[in-house]
Design a protein around this motif. Structure first.
Motif, short mmCIF file in Angstrom:
data_model
loop_
_atom_site.label_atom_id
_atom_site.label_comp_id
_atom_site.label_asym_id
_atom_site.label_seq_id
_atom_site.Cartn_x
_atom_site.Cartn_y
_atom_site.Cartn_z
N LYS A 31 16.69 -27.53 38.33
CA LYS A 31 17.34 -28.76 38.76
C LYS A 31 17.87 -29.48 37.53
O LYS A 31 17.15 -29.63 36.53
N GLN A 32 19.14 -29.90 37.59
CA GLN A 32 19.73 -30.67 36.49
C GLN A 32 20.01 -32.08 36.97
O GLN A 32 20.80 -32.28 37.90
N ASP A 33 19.37 -33.05 36.32
CA ASP A 33 19.53 -34.43 36.76
C ASP A 33 20.79 -35.05 36.16
O ASP A 33 21.55 -34.39 35.45
N SER A 34 20.97 -36.33 36.42
CA SER A 34 22.20 -37.01 35.99
C SER A 34 22.32 -37.09 34.48
O SER A 34 23.41 -37.27 33.94
N LYS A 35 21.21 -36.92 33.76
CA LYS A 35 21.25 -36.94 32.30
C LYS A 35 21.36 -35.52 31.72
O LYS A 35 21.14 -35.31 30.53
N LYS A 36 21.71 -34.57 32.56
CA LYS A 36 21.95 -33.19 32.16
C LYS A 36 20.68 -32.45 31.77
O LYS A 36 20.75 -31.37 31.20
N PHE A 37 19.50 -33.00 32.12
CA PHE A 37 18.25 -32.37 31.75
C PHE A 37 17.91 -31.30 32.79
O PHE A 37 17.78 -31.61 33.97
N LEU A 38 17.76 -30.05 32.34
CA LEU A 38 17.44 -28.93 33.22
C LEU A 38 15.93 -28.72 33.28
O LEU A 38 15.28 -28.58 32.25
N LYS A 39 15.40 -28.66 34.50
CA LYS A 39 13.96 -28.48 34.66
C LYS A 39 13.68 -27.41 35.70
O LYS A 39 14.29 -27.41 36.77
N ILE A 40 12.76 -26.51 35.37
CA ILE A 40 12.46 -25.43 36.29
C ILE A 40 11.74 -25.96 37.53
O ILE A 40 10.94 -26.89 37.45
N MET A 41 12.09 -25.33 38.67
CA MET A 41 11.41 -25.66 39.92
C MET A 41 10.54 -24.47 40.37
O MET A 41 9.36 -24.61 40.62
N PHE A 42 11.19 -23.32 40.48
CA PHE A 42 10.50 -22.12 40.98
C PHE A 42 10.97 -20.89 40.23
O PHE A 42 12.07 -20.85 39.71
N SER A 43 10.09 -19.86 40.24
CA SER A 43 10.47 -18.56 39.72
C SER A 43 9.86 -17.48 40.59
O SER A 43 8.69 -17.58 40.99
N TYR A 44 10.66 -16.46 40.88
CA TYR A 44 10.20 -15.31 41.65
C TYR A 44 10.39 -14.05 40.82
O TYR A 44 11.43 -13.85 40.22
N ASN A 45 9.38 -13.19 40.83
CA ASN A 45 9.48 -11.90 40.19
C ASN A 45 9.24 -10.83 41.24
O ASN A 45 8.17 -10.78 41.85
N ASN A 46 10.26 -10.01 41.48
CA ASN A 46 10.16 -8.97 42.51
C ASN A 46 9.64 -9.53 43.84
O ASN A 46 8.71 -8.99 44.45
N LYS A 47 10.24 -10.60 44.27
CA LYS A 47 9.96 -11.28 45.54
C LYS A 47 8.65 -12.05 45.56
O LYS A 47 8.28 -12.62 46.58
#
Lengths: 111, 113
Positions: free
Chosen positions: B36-52
């Protein structure tokens, strides 16, 4: 918790005016430091990965360097098409499968 | 050929609605992510999937639910949308731990009104 701080927030250069962007990081066991370029309305585009202090990588007018505490992205004789936001990110032993990003440096190169 | 493609690119919706964002990668990577990238351009991880399999689930409201039908697809469903959910959502993929870099999609700009 990994932390990444980029400076300056914004940088305006004249075409041909070389400069450097800074990325300071605090991690437990650096696995990799990444530089990305992001253009408006687009996703980040991968530029470099650096893995250990002393390592350097180059691509056209860009050169990335790494120390134990920070990384620099040197831009030599920039052109207007180099204008973008440059993002730094790290992955570490404690967070091996995710990137922790800094807030980026918005670079504007004026013709 | 687009390596990581997201749909839709823009999504404007009212508070309280439920919406989904789809992501597909044709790189043969085994790991996919939502950032997710907020209005200040900061990217933050939400989820990660490896092989489903879900391997990273950061502190996000449980209104957000990822689904990975196969390792080339990762969708994001959001229930009961709130104003604060407005942001740009990026899908990304990598091989393994991503030590050789991630490939990002072009993003989905979600606006909740």
């Amino acid at each position: 918790e990994d932390q990444v701080t980029q400076s300056p927030e914004a940088l305006r250069l004249q075409e041909g005016e070389s400069s450097s962007l800074n990325c300071s990081y605090t991690v437990s066991g650096l696995r990799g430091l990444f530089w990305y370029r992001q253009d408006p309305g687009k996703g980040p585009e991968f530029l470099f990965t650096l893995y250990s202090a002393g390592e350097e990588k180059e691509k056209e007018r860009l050169k990335a360097t790494l120390t134990k505490k920070e990384s620099f992205l040197h831009i030599t004789a920039p052109k207007p098409e180099d204008s973008a936001t440059y993002l730094c990110a790290v992955t570490s032993a404690g967070s091996a499968r995710q990137l922790t990003f800094g807030s980026g440096t918005q670079l504007t190169v004026l013709p | 050929d687009t390596a990581v493609s997201q749909t839709p690119k823009y999504l404007v919706t009212q508070m309280g609605n439920d919406k989904s964002i789809k992501c597909e990668q044709n790189l043969g990577h085994d790991t996919m992510y939502w950032y997710k990238q907020d209005s200040k351009k900061f990217l933050k991880i939400m989820f990660s999937y490896n092989n489903k399999e879900l391997i990273i689930n950061e502190t996000v409201p449980n209104r957000f639910s990822p689904k990975s039908p196969d390792k080339a697809h990762l969708n994001l469903h959001i229930n009961s949308l709130e104003l604060g959910d407005s942001a740009v959502y990026f899908c990304a993929s990598s091989q393994g731990g991503g030590f050789y870099g991630y490939t990002f999609g072009s993003g989905t700009r979600l606006t909740v009104v």
